[in-house]
Every structure is written in C-alpha cells, then in structure tokens.
Design a protein around this motif. Structure first.
Motif, short mmCIF file in Angstrom:
data_model
loop_
_atom_site.label_atom_id
_atom_site.label_comp_id
_atom_site.label_asym_id
_atom_site.label_seq_id
_atom_site.Cartn_x
_atom_site.Cartn_y
_atom_site.Cartn_z
N ALA A 12 31.33 44.47 68.43
CA ALA A 12 32.05 44.47 69.70
C ALA A 12 33.40 45.18 69.58
CB ALA A 12 32.25 43.03 70.18
N ASN A 13 34.06 45.06 68.42
CA ASN A 13 35.37 45.68 68.23
C ASN A 13 35.36 46.39 66.88
OD1 ASN A 13 38.17 46.02 67.34
ND2 ASN A 13 38.71 44.81 69.14
N LEU A 14 35.28 47.70 66.91
CA LEU A 14 35.13 48.49 65.68
C LEU A 14 36.31 48.31 64.73
CD1 LEU A 14 33.41 50.49 64.07
CD2 LEU A 14 34.57 52.34 65.32
N GLN A 15 37.53 48.38 65.23
CA GLN A 15 38.70 48.29 64.36
C GLN A 15 38.81 46.90 63.71
OE1 GLN A 15 40.40 50.91 63.27
NE2 GLN A 15 38.96 52.04 64.54
N LYS A 16 38.58 45.85 64.47
CA LYS A 16 38.64 44.49 63.91
C LYS A 16 37.52 44.29 62.89
CE LYS A 16 41.01 42.01 67.58
NZ LYS A 16 40.91 40.93 68.58
N SER A 17 36.33 44.81 63.18
CA SER A 17 35.22 44.68 62.24
C SER A 17 35.48 45.46 60.97
CB SER A 17 33.91 45.14 62.90
OG SER A 17 33.55 44.24 63.93
N LYS A 18 36.04 46.65 61.09
CA LYS A 18 36.39 47.46 59.93
C LYS A 18 37.37 46.69 59.04
CE LYS A 18 38.58 51.81 58.80
NZ LYS A 18 39.39 52.89 59.34
N GLY A 25 35.99 43.22 50.77
CA GLY A 25 35.86 44.05 49.58
C GLY A 25 35.16 45.38 49.80
N PHE A 26 34.72 45.66 51.01
CA PHE A 26 34.11 46.95 51.33
C PHE A 26 35.21 48.01 51.40
CE2 PHE A 26 30.94 44.01 52.75
CZ PHE A 26 29.73 44.68 52.78
N LYS A 27 34.86 49.24 51.11
CA LYS A 27 35.77 50.38 51.24
C LYS A 27 35.27 51.27 52.37
CE LYS A 27 38.00 49.29 47.45
NZ LYS A 27 38.83 48.15 47.63
N ASN A 28 36.19 51.80 53.14
CA ASN A 28 35.81 52.70 54.23
C ASN A 28 35.62 54.12 53.70
OD1 ASN A 28 37.13 54.71 56.59
ND2 ASN A 28 35.53 53.29 57.23
N ASN A 29 34.54 54.76 54.16
CA ASN A 29 34.31 56.18 53.86
C ASN A 29 34.67 56.96 55.12
OD1 ASN A 29 33.33 58.78 53.58
ND2 ASN A 29 31.48 58.16 52.50
N ALA A 38 31.94 53.25 61.77
CA ALA A 38 32.67 53.20 60.51
C ALA A 38 31.69 52.95 59.38
CB ALA A 38 33.74 52.10 60.53
N CYS A 39 31.77 53.78 58.36
CA CYS A 39 30.91 53.62 57.18
C CYS A 39 31.67 52.78 56.16
CB CYS A 39 30.55 54.98 56.59
SG CYS A 39 29.51 54.85 55.12
N MET A 40 31.13 51.59 55.87
CA MET A 40 31.76 50.68 54.92
C MET A 40 30.90 50.63 53.66
SD MET A 40 34.27 50.08 56.87
CE MET A 40 35.17 48.94 55.83
N VAL A 41 31.53 50.87 52.52
CA VAL A 41 30.81 51.04 51.26
C VAL A 41 30.97 49.79 50.40
CG1 VAL A 41 30.62 52.46 49.19
CG2 VAL A 41 31.27 53.52 51.38
N TRP A 42 29.83 49.24 49.95
CA TRP A 42 29.84 48.10 49.03
C TRP A 42 29.66 48.60 47.59
CZ3 TRP A 42 31.47 43.36 48.90
CH2 TRP A 42 31.02 42.50 47.89
N SER A 43 28.78 49.57 47.41
CA SER A 43 28.52 50.13 46.08
C SER A 43 28.04 51.56 46.25
CB SER A 43 27.44 49.29 45.36
OG SER A 43 26.17 49.52 45.94
N ASP A 44 27.65 52.17 45.15
CA ASP A 44 27.15 53.54 45.21
C ASP A 44 25.88 53.68 46.03
OD1 ASP A 44 29.23 54.38 43.59
OD2 ASP A 44 28.04 54.36 41.75
N THR A 45 25.19 52.58 46.28
CA THR A 45 23.91 52.65 47.00
C THR A 45 23.82 51.73 48.22
OG1 THR A 45 22.96 50.99 45.52
CG2 THR A 45 22.64 53.31 44.91
N PHE A 47 25.56 50.68 51.88
CA PHE A 47 26.50 51.08 52.92
C PHE A 47 26.22 50.28 54.19
CE2 PHE A 47 25.29 54.54 50.18
CZ PHE A 47 26.49 55.09 49.78
N VAL A 48 27.28 49.91 54.89
CA VAL A 48 27.13 49.24 56.18
C VAL A 48 27.77 50.14 57.23
CG1 VAL A 48 27.76 47.23 57.56
CG2 VAL A 48 27.12 46.94 55.16
N MET A 49 26.96 50.52 58.20
CA MET A 49 27.46 51.32 59.32
C MET A 49 27.78 50.38 60.48
SD MET A 49 27.57 54.47 58.33
CE MET A 49 27.99 55.17 59.91
N LEU A 50 29.06 50.27 60.79
CA LEU A 50 29.49 49.48 61.93
C LEU A 50 29.49 50.40 63.14
CD1 LEU A 50 32.55 47.75 60.20
CD2 LEU A 50 30.21 46.86 60.43
N LEU A 51 28.75 50.03 64.16
CA LEU A 51 28.57 50.88 65.34
C LEU A 51 29.04 50.18 66.60
CD1 LEU A 51 24.91 51.96 64.49
CD2 LEU A 51 27.00 53.22 63.95
#
Length: 134
Positions: A12-18, A25-29, A38-45, A47-51
């Motif tokens: 519902a809210n991209l910035q708050k979810s990011k 502990g996720f990193k933004n790509n 927003a592509c949120m990275v947990w590991s090299d393999t 990824f969570v795409m917040l849409l």
C-alpha cells in the motif's frame, strides 16, 4: 546461471514498506527501484520486489488479497537464534506484527513468524547445522 527467486508483493505504501524491509536486514537495489517498485535483496539469490498496487495490477487482473488473509508464508534462514529474534523484534518496532503464530523452539530449529505492513507473512528460521548433517 544460478537459480534465484524474486518474490513480488503488492504494498500500500512503497516508501514505508521499503523502510520496513531495510529494518529487517534487506538491502535496496536502486538499479531495479523507482516510484512504483523497490527491489529488496536478502542474499545473492533471494529478492523481494515491493510493488505499488497500481504496478501490481499491470502483472495480473486478479484482485489484491484482502488485509488479514494469508496467501503465502515465506521463510528465510538466519545465521542464529539471535538473528531470528532481531528480525522479529525489528518487524514489531517498524509497524509489522511479531509472533503472529506461536514461536517454535525445537532445539535443532528455531523460528518466529511475522507480518509486514501489508500482512504478508514471513518466518525467520534458524537451523542447527550439526543437526542438519546427521
């Protein structure tokens, strides 16, 4: 090519979810992040795409899941029991819900379930490597 997973989640809210996922502990790509996703990275393999809801609806005509429902439970491994606790505690501090299911400590495995800002369910899991090899 290494097999990877991209989990797509409507938010519902991209910035708050990011910010929420960064606190877990996720990193933004930034290469795959804009005003709609927003592509949120947990590991090299992993990824969570917040849409945003509008972006999500360009992928499917199916309705968004109602808040409070469970469409899927996703589990992420952590390096220790303390890391599991930190992830769950961070979720509670950032507007999510910790321990939506009872905490499990089976000795060789420890997990806690949490819900993000949009009620997507995650489990933080630690497993004893010694117990896994036997």
């Amino acid at each position: 090519m290494t097999t990877s997973i991209f989990v797509n989640l409507p938010v519902a809210n991209l910035q708050k979810s990011k910010a929420f996922y960064e606190a877990l502990g996720f990193k933004n790509n930034p290469q795959f992040t804009d005003d709609t996703a927003a592509c949120m990275v947990w590991s090299d393999t992993i990824f969570v795409m917040l849409l945003t809801h509008a972006k999500w609806q360009t992928f499917t005509t199916r309705p968004l899941p109602a808040k409070g429902t469970s469409e899927v439970m996703l589990a992420l491994t952590c390096e220790s029991k303390d890391a599991v606790d930190r992830m769950s505690d961070a979720a509670a501090k950032c507007g999510g819900t910790a321990d939506i299911n009872p905490k499990q400590d089976l000795g060789f495995m420890y997990n806690r379930a949490l819900a993000d800002l949009d009620d997507h369910i995650w489990e933080a899991v630690w497993m004893d490597p010694a117990a896994m090899s036997s």
